[in-house]
Design an enzyme around this catalytic site. Structure first.
Site, PDB file in Angstrom:
ATOM      1  N   HIS A 144       0.985  -1.095   0.149  1.00 25.12           N
ATOM      2  CA  HIS A 144      -0.039  -0.077   0.029  1.00 25.12           C
ATOM      3  C   HIS A 144       0.884   1.442  -0.045  1.00 25.12           C
ATOM      4  CE1 HIS A 144      -3.091   2.851   1.137  1.00 25.12           C
ATOM      5  NE2 HIS A 144      -3.989   2.030   0.818  1.00 25.12           N
ATOM      6  N   ASP A 151      -7.988  -4.664  -0.876  1.00 28.59           N
ATOM      7  CA  ASP A 151      -8.543  -5.509  -2.173  1.00 28.59           C
ATOM      8  C   ASP A 151      -8.258  -6.914  -2.134  1.00 28.59           C
ATOM      9  OD1 ASP A 151      -7.490  -2.570  -3.759  1.00 28.59           O
ATOM     10  OD2 ASP A 151      -9.490  -3.363  -3.820  1.00 28.59           O
TER      11      ASP A 151
HETATM   12  C1  SDX Z   1      -5.976   0.549  -3.371  1.00 30.95           C
HETATM   13  O1  SDX Z   1      -4.005   4.913  -1.866  1.00 30.95           O
HETATM   14  C2  SDX Z   1      -5.071   4.459  -1.159  1.00 30.95           C
HETATM   15  O2  SDX Z   1      -5.596   4.429  -0.193  1.00 30.95           O
HETATM   16  C3  SDX Z   1      -5.536   3.223  -2.139  1.00 30.95           C
HETATM   17  C4  SDX Z   1      -6.704   2.605  -1.440  1.00 30.95           C
HETATM   18  C5  SDX Z   1      -7.931   3.134  -1.441  1.00 30.95           C
HETATM   19  O3  SDX Z   1      -8.719   2.686  -0.547  1.00 30.95           O
HETATM   20  O4  SDX Z   1      -8.112   4.487  -2.066  1.00 30.95           O
HETATM   21  O5  SDX Z   1      -6.238   1.672  -0.520  1.00 30.95           O
HETATM   22  C6  SDX Z   1      -7.056   1.134  -2.465  1.00 30.95           C
HETATM   23  O6  SDX Z   1      -5.587   1.271  -4.210  1.00 30.95           O
HETATM   24  C7  SDX Z   1      -5.246  -0.343  -2.567  1.00 30.95           C
HETATM   25  C8  SDX Z   1      -4.005  -0.815  -3.361  1.00 30.95           C
HETATM   26  C9  SDX Z   1      -4.167  -1.799  -4.449  1.00 30.95           C
HETATM   27  N1  SDX Z   1      -3.240  -1.906  -5.317  1.00 30.95           N
HETATM   28  C10 SDX Z   1      -2.515  -3.415  -5.054  1.00 30.95           C
HETATM   29  O7  SDX Z   1      -2.971  -4.132  -4.552  1.00 30.95           O
HETATM   30  C11 SDX Z   1      -1.584  -3.514  -6.327  1.00 30.95           C
HETATM   31  C12 SDX Z   1      -0.460  -4.451  -5.719  1.00 30.95           C
HETATM   32  N2  SDX Z   1       0.117  -3.211  -4.925  1.00 30.95           N
HETATM   33  C13 SDX Z   1       1.439  -2.560  -5.386  1.00 30.95           C
HETATM   34  O8  SDX Z   1       1.462  -2.226  -6.655  1.00 30.95           O
HETATM   35  C14 SDX Z   1       1.868  -1.432  -4.399  1.00 30.95           C
HETATM   36  O9  SDX Z   1       2.053  -2.032  -3.314  1.00 30.95           O
HETATM   37  C15 SDX Z   1       1.034  -0.128  -4.170  1.00 30.95           C
HETATM   38  C16 SDX Z   1       0.944   0.449  -5.734  1.00 30.95           C
HETATM   39  C17 SDX Z   1      -0.266  -0.282  -3.854  1.00 30.95           C
HETATM   40  C18 SDX Z   1       1.714   0.921  -3.559  1.00 30.95           C
HETATM   41  O10 SDX Z   1       3.133   1.056  -4.235  1.00 30.95           O
HETATM   42  P1  SDX Z   1       4.334   2.152  -3.598  1.00 30.95           P
HETATM   43  O11 SDX Z   1       3.999   2.403  -2.166  1.00 30.95           O
HETATM   44  O12 SDX Z   1       4.515   3.134  -4.594  1.00 30.95           O
HETATM   45  O13 SDX Z   1       5.344   0.891  -3.497  1.00 30.95           O
HETATM   46  P2  SDX Z   1       6.624   0.866  -4.110  1.00 30.95           P
HETATM   47  O14 SDX Z   1       6.040   0.636  -5.628  1.00 30.95           O
HETATM   48  O15 SDX Z   1       7.432   1.903  -3.918  1.00 30.95           O
HETATM   49  O16 SDX Z   1       7.140  -0.339  -3.773  1.00 30.95           O
HETATM   50  C19 SDX Z   1       8.080  -0.620  -2.645  1.00 30.95           C
HETATM   51  C20 SDX Z   1       8.650  -1.876  -2.684  1.00 30.95           C
HETATM   52  C21 SDX Z   1       9.483  -2.224  -4.047  1.00 30.95           C
HETATM   53  O17 SDX Z   1      10.527  -3.053  -4.041  1.00 30.95           O
HETATM   54  P3  SDX Z   1      12.046  -2.395  -4.079  1.00 30.95           P
HETATM   55  O18 SDX Z   1      12.130  -1.631  -5.293  1.00 30.95           O
HETATM   56  O19 SDX Z   1      12.067  -1.710  -2.586  1.00 30.95           O
HETATM   57  O20 SDX Z   1      12.910  -3.712  -4.133  1.00 30.95           O
HETATM   58  O21 SDX Z   1       7.930  -3.108  -2.304  1.00 30.95           O
HETATM   59  C22 SDX Z   1       7.690  -3.704  -3.607  1.00 30.95           C
HETATM   60  C23 SDX Z   1       8.206  -2.853  -4.765  1.00 30.95           C
HETATM   61  O22 SDX Z   1       8.777  -3.819  -5.784  1.00 30.95           O
HETATM   62  N3  SDX Z   1       6.350  -3.744  -3.720  1.00 30.95           N
HETATM   63  C24 SDX Z   1       5.937  -5.091  -4.028  1.00 30.95           C
HETATM   64  C25 SDX Z   1       4.499  -4.986  -3.879  1.00 30.95           C
HETATM   65  N4  SDX Z   1       4.194  -3.743  -3.722  1.00 30.95           N
HETATM   66  C26 SDX Z   1       5.339  -3.053  -3.513  1.00 30.95           C
HETATM   67  N5  SDX Z   1       6.483  -6.465  -4.299  1.00 30.95           N
HETATM   68  C27 SDX Z   1       5.733  -7.529  -4.468  1.00 30.95           C
HETATM   69  N6  SDX Z   1       4.174  -7.380  -4.524  1.00 30.95           N
HETATM   70  C28 SDX Z   1       3.596  -6.203  -4.381  1.00 30.95           C
HETATM   71  N7  SDX Z   1       2.325  -6.114  -4.074  1.00 30.95           N
END
Ligand code: SDX
Length: 434
Positions: A309, A366
């Site tokens: 998140h 989700d």
């Molecule tokens: C919603 O904002 C809100 O409040 C949204 C929401 C709402 O109610 O409105 O809560 C609803 O959108 C929930 C989120 C739904 N999305 C997903 O489930 C998609 C999967 N999650 C991600 O893509 C990710 O976690 C985000 C987009 C939700 C958050 O991304 P960030 O905070 O920008 O995290 P990041 O991309 O900077 O990642 C940080 C690290 C990275 O690894 P490194 O580069 O440090 O090695 O964490 C890893 C990422 O690769 N990572 C994941 C991951 N999410 C982040 N690795 C594996 N699986 C994941 N899901």
């Protein structure tokens, strides 16, 4: 307790005030940054930038806290229902019996959608994105109700209550219409005597000679799913409402833009992506282990959907509530969904894995919501439109904050230009072959 901040640029120091929220959050007030230093701040994705002051929702990502107008989400989930929580989010207080009755009547009166709106649907192929259809239908509302959409804050605030009730009620009806249209089924008209969720289920699943009567647990589960999505601070789509509203666009237009923002797989589209992921794991005969290894590669395409998140570095409190409700509903309906077992295994495995622990990646709202919607009978193609129904109160409350802010101004972020330097125009004849 910092009350001011000093920015040192080379050998010059610039003081900036620190503002503090009611929950103790602090921000450096940089509204004069460019005027005093000639510099702007750079924060791609705005993860470190407050765009507004708001009184609607408070969340603490580190502690996994979520409150709407001060009420903790777990108490609202346990004692409230979607329409009451929608009222709270929009008006700032829990409704008294008279207010709740009147708000419910407003929603019932405004359940029907204009017949012409059916033509908007018919302009789409039946396999088009339901979110695109919903955004288009909401964007058309000002055409049918120009008296509620003057694109003038002073006028639109006077008719806000009706516009708000109309938006919540009609978006619900539109989603049912989109389901019927994309499945080649005749529309089912709303019944004014039915409560909000029962009316939705009626419009979704009743047939010409057979009304759909939900068991109470299904209505309760749907109420819970919508309530848990009702608002969530300055997420991508809610920030879109504020961005569009800041130009004095009316409520419906601003919500239509938000619905488009919500459709992306990293945001509202994640509930579909989670189910596709779980189904893939099931079809591969895997227990999720291979998927977790792939997700740890960090490659965007192989992420564990429903995990992580942008704000929560702890459990998303909504995920726990939905997860528990999943068990209750599936047991009551006698459904043994193999995807639930896979989801639970994934959660247990990921929460023991250092990759997820070190990155503080936990299940978000989700992760389980798709399983509960599938148990209710809602097809995966409609999951994100369900998110839009739930989030409508949050969009409305944020639009109202922008519209009623006397010091409000149009959102206009700056940028750092990284393009070509100035150069002279080259006539076609001198441009060569490549
Ligand atoms: C919603 O904002 C809100 O409040 C949204 C929401 C709402 O109610 O409105 O809560 C609803 O959108 C929930 C989120 C739904 N999305 C997903 O489930 C998609 C999967 N999650 C991600 O893509 C990710 O976690 C985000 C987009 C939700 C958050 O991304 P960030 O905070 O920008 O995290 P990041 O991309 O900077 O990642 C940080 C690290 C990275 O690894 P490194 O580069 O440090 O090695 O964490 C890893 C990422 O690769 N990572 C994941 C991951 N999410 C982040 N690795 C594996 N699986 C994941 N899901």
């Amino acid at each position: 307790m910092p009350t001011s901040a000093i920015l040192k640029v080379d050998d010059k120091e610039y003081p900036f005030p620190v503002i503090e929220g009611t929950e103790g959050e602090k921000a450096i007030d940089t509204r004069t940054l460019r005027a005093t230093t000639g510099l702007i701040s750079y924060d791609q994705g705005y993860g470190n930038t407050g765009s507004c002051e708001s009184q609607i929702t408070y969340l603490d990502g580190d502690k996994g806290i979520l409150r709407h107008r001060g009420y903790p989400i777990d108490q609202l989930a346990q004692y409230s229902e979607f329409v009451e929580t929608a009222y709270l989010i929009i008006y700032g207080e829990l409704p008294n019996p008279k207010q709740r009755k009147e708000f419910g009547q407003l929603l019932r009166r405004n359940a029907p959608v204009e017949m012409q709106a059916q033509k908007i649907l018919e302009g789409f192929p039946t396999n088009a994105s339901p979110m695109a259809m919903l955004s288009a239908m909401v964007a058309a509302l000002p055409a049918y109700h120009p008296e509620l959409a003057a694109n003038n804050f002073e006028k639109d605030l006077k008719t806000f209550d009706l516009a708000a009730g109309m938006a919540i009620s009609k978006i619900r009806t539109m989603v049912a219409m989109i389901y019927r249209y994309t499945h080649g089924l005749p529309f089912v008209f709303p019944k004014q005597e039915l409560p909000f969720c029962d009316n939705f289920l009626h419009m979704m699943f009743s047939e010409p000679y057979q009304d759909y009567i939900p068991v109470p647990e299904v209505s309760k589960a749907l109420n819970l799913v919508l309530l848990l999505h009702a608002d969530h601070e300055q997420n991508c789509s809610t920030s879109t409402v504020r961005m569009v509203a800041s130009s004095q666009a009316n409520l419906f237009t601003s919500m239509s833009a938000a619905i488009s923002a919500l459709s992306g797989p990293l945001h509202g589209g994640a509930n579909v992506a989670v189910m596709q992921m779980l189904q893939q794991i099931h079809d591969d005969g895997d227990d999720g282990s291979r998927f977790i290894e792939a997700a740890k590669s960090g490659k965007k395409g192989s992420r564990l959907m429903g995990f992580g998140h942008a704000v929560y570095r702890n459990f998303d409190p909504r995920a726990k509530i939905v997860g528990a409700a999943c068990d209750t509903l599936l047991k009551r309906l006698g459904i043994d969904d193999p995807l639930l077992a896979i989801a639970k295994h994934l959660e247990e495995a990921a929460l023991r894995d250092d990759y997820f622990i070190s990155r503080k990646l936990y299940p978000n709202v989700d992760f389980y919501s798709g399983i509960i919607m599938r148990a209710i009978g809602i097809p995966m193609s409609m999951f994100t439109t369900m998110f839009a129904i739930g989030r409508a109160p949050g969009y409305i409350a944020n639009w109202h904050e922008v519209a009623s802010d006397p010091k409000g101004r149009i959102y206009r972020p700056r940028q750092i230009y990284q393009g070509k330097l100035a150069r002279e125009y080259v006539p076609m004849a001198l441009r060569g072959e490549k």
